[in-house]
Every structure is written in structure tokens, then in C-alpha cells.
Design a protein around this motif. Structure first.
Motif, short mmCIF file in Angstrom:
data_model
loop_
_atom_site.label_atom_id
_atom_site.label_comp_id
_atom_site.label_asym_id
_atom_site.label_seq_id
_atom_site.Cartn_x
_atom_site.Cartn_y
_atom_site.Cartn_z
N VAL A 1 13.32 6.85 13.56
CA VAL A 1 11.94 6.55 12.77
C VAL A 1 11.65 4.90 13.05
O VAL A 1 12.66 4.36 13.11
N GLY A 2 10.53 4.53 12.83
CA GLY A 2 10.19 3.07 12.45
C GLY A 2 10.03 2.38 13.69
O GLY A 2 9.87 1.23 13.71
N TYR A 3 9.73 2.91 14.95
CA TYR A 3 9.38 2.40 16.11
C TYR A 3 7.85 1.87 16.24
O TYR A 3 7.07 2.62 16.56
N VAL A 4 7.69 0.56 16.05
CA VAL A 4 6.34 0.02 15.72
C VAL A 4 5.65 0.09 17.14
O VAL A 4 6.18 -0.23 18.15
N TYR B 1 6.62 12.41 17.10
CA TYR B 1 5.36 12.43 16.37
C TYR B 1 4.98 10.84 15.98
O TYR B 1 6.11 10.10 16.18
N ASP B 2 3.98 10.69 15.37
CA ASP B 2 3.75 9.27 15.08
C ASP B 2 3.39 9.40 13.70
O ASP B 2 3.02 10.32 12.96
N ALA B 3 3.60 8.26 12.83
CA ALA B 3 3.57 7.99 11.39
C ALA B 3 2.79 6.80 10.97
O ALA B 3 2.96 5.73 11.47
N ARG B 4 1.90 6.58 9.89
CA ARG B 4 1.46 5.55 9.37
C ARG B 4 1.67 5.76 7.84
O ARG B 4 1.02 6.57 7.14
N PHE B 5 2.28 5.10 7.07
CA PHE B 5 2.81 5.10 5.68
C PHE B 5 1.69 4.14 4.91
O PHE B 5 1.51 2.84 5.37
N PHE B 6 1.23 4.67 4.03
CA PHE B 6 0.21 3.76 3.08
C PHE B 6 0.69 4.07 1.68
O PHE B 6 0.92 5.39 1.33
N GLY B 7 0.44 3.05 0.83
CA GLY B 7 0.96 3.25 -0.65
C GLY B 7 0.95 2.09 -1.41
O GLY B 7 0.81 1.04 -0.86
N LEU C 1 14.69 -3.27 -7.85
CA LEU C 1 13.42 -3.86 -7.37
C LEU C 1 12.56 -3.51 -8.14
O LEU C 1 11.79 -2.51 -8.11
N LYS C 2 11.66 -4.37 -8.88
CA LYS C 2 10.73 -4.18 -9.79
C LYS C 2 9.22 -3.96 -9.08
O LYS C 2 9.00 -4.46 -8.11
N ALA C 3 8.34 -3.36 -9.56
CA ALA C 3 7.18 -2.78 -9.03
C ALA C 3 6.31 -4.13 -9.01
O ALA C 3 6.21 -5.11 -9.77
N THR C 4 5.63 -4.10 -7.80
CA THR C 4 4.84 -5.55 -7.61
C THR C 4 3.16 -5.13 -7.49
O THR C 4 2.38 -6.29 -7.44
N ASN C 5 2.93 -3.88 -7.44
CA ASN C 5 1.62 -3.51 -7.40
C ASN C 5 0.88 -3.78 -6.23
O ASN C 5 -0.32 -4.03 -5.97
N LYS C 6 1.72 -4.11 -5.04
CA LYS C 6 0.99 -4.46 -3.85
C LYS C 6 1.02 -3.19 -2.89
O LYS C 6 1.74 -2.41 -3.10
N LYS C 7 -0.08 -3.33 -2.19
CA LYS C 7 -0.38 -2.18 -1.45
C LYS C 7 0.41 -2.29 0.02
O LYS C 7 0.61 -3.35 0.62
N VAL C 8 0.74 -1.26 0.73
CA VAL C 8 1.42 -1.07 1.69
C VAL C 8 0.70 -0.43 3.06
O VAL C 8 0.27 0.55 2.57
N GLU C 9 0.31 -1.01 4.08
CA GLU C 9 -0.09 -0.37 5.22
C GLU C 9 0.63 -0.72 6.38
O GLU C 9 0.61 -1.52 6.96
N SER C 10 1.40 0.44 6.88
CA SER C 10 2.19 0.36 7.74
C SER C 10 1.59 0.30 9.17
O SER C 10 0.35 0.88 9.36
N PHE D 1 2.50 9.44 3.86
CA PHE D 1 3.10 9.20 5.03
C PHE D 1 2.73 9.51 6.37
O PHE D 1 2.77 8.71 7.10
N ASN D 2 1.37 10.33 6.28
CA ASN D 2 0.60 10.31 7.32
C ASN D 2 1.11 10.57 8.80
O ASN D 2 1.12 9.82 9.59
N TYR D 3 1.76 11.77 9.07
CA TYR D 3 2.44 12.40 10.17
C TYR D 3 1.54 12.83 11.07
O TYR D 3 0.64 13.70 10.74
N TYR D 4 1.56 12.76 12.20
CA TYR D 4 0.41 13.13 13.30
C TYR D 4 0.88 12.99 14.77
O TYR D 4 1.92 12.40 14.98
#
Length: 137
Positions: A89-92, A43-49, A60-69, A26-29
Motif C-alpha cells: 500500500v501507499g505507493y503514490v 488496485y488504486d486508492a485515495r483516502f479522504f477524511g 494524538l489528539k483530534a485536529t479537525n483537519k481534512k486529509v486528501e491523499s 478509502f475509495n478503492y478503485y
């Protein structure tokens, strides 16, 4: 609009992000106290997974796709007892970064794995005809 605590927790927990993204970061910083509202912490955040597990109880079935927010600005407000009374949350901050179509929060995560929601607020921003005309002058 804002949700009360119990409906918020129920809605957020139903996504089961920990099961869908076992490698989630979740990378909160950059935590800072608001100089105009001292009971608010920004605070700021960038999700990776990587979506290697099912979400929402297997709906929702797994897609094996990477997410980089993209970087997102978030905040928490506290009362005099130190209890969190509001979470935003979520204000880009830069919709050009990441692979979520410029969307933040869960909308962006779902969009990046191919499960974008079917309403305008959960779709990437597109310039309207009216805005295009306005910016031409």
C-alpha cells in the motif's frame, strides 16, 4: 521490510483510523489482475477524511483537519487457496495531488494532520543538493 501477519495487524489496528476519522472514505478503485503475475491484483486508492477523533488511544489528539491523499497504487498477492499472502500500500502515483506532502499510507495521513513522523521516509520529498547538481547538466 515486510511484516508478518500478526505484527502487521497489531501495528495497523493501533492507529485506530476508524475512531480518528469517522467520515473516512478509502475509495478503492481500478482493480486489475497483473498480466505477468496472475496471483497479484493491483488496485488504486485515495483516502479522504476529517480528523475529528483521537488516534492511537488518545496519544494524538483530534485536529479537525481534512486529509486528501494522492492516488496510491496498492496490490494483494494470493496463494493457491485464495488467501492473501502479501499486501502493498501507499505507493503514490502523483505526489502533487492531495495535502499529504506527497506521502502515502499512514505516513501521509499523519503528515496532513500535523503529526508527521521524525524520519526522512515520513517527510515530504525534497530535492538533494546532489540531485539538483545532477539535473543541472
Amino acid at each position: 521490510g515486510p511484516l508478518k501477519k500478526d505484527p502487521f495487524l497489531a501495528a495497523f489496528q493501533s492507529f485506530k483510523l476508524d475512531e480518528g476519522f469517522p467520515d473516512a472514505k478509502f475509495n478503492y478503485y481500478h482493480f486489475r489482475v497483473d498480466p505477468f503475475e496472475p496471483s497479484r491484483v493491483w488496485y488504486d486508492a485515495r483516502f479522504f477524511g476529517t480528523n475529528t477523533g483521537d488516534l492511537i488511544g488518545g496519544t494524538l489528539k483530534a485536529t479537525n483537519k481534512k486529509v486528501e491523499s494522492p492516488p496510491q497504487s496498492c496490490s494483494m498477492c494470493f496463494n493457491d487457496n485464495g488467501e492473501c499472502t502479501q499486501l502493498t500500500v501507499g505507493y503514490v502515483m502523483d505526489k502533487q495531488l492531495g495535502n499529504t506532502g506527497g506521502l502515502g499510507g499512514v505516513y501521509g495521513i499523519l503528515y496532513a494532520i500535523g503529526y508527521g513522523l521524525p524520519f526522512p521516509e515520513a517527510q515530504p520529498w525534497e530535492k538533494s543538493f546532489q540531485y539538483s547538481a545532477f539535473t543541472t547538466f
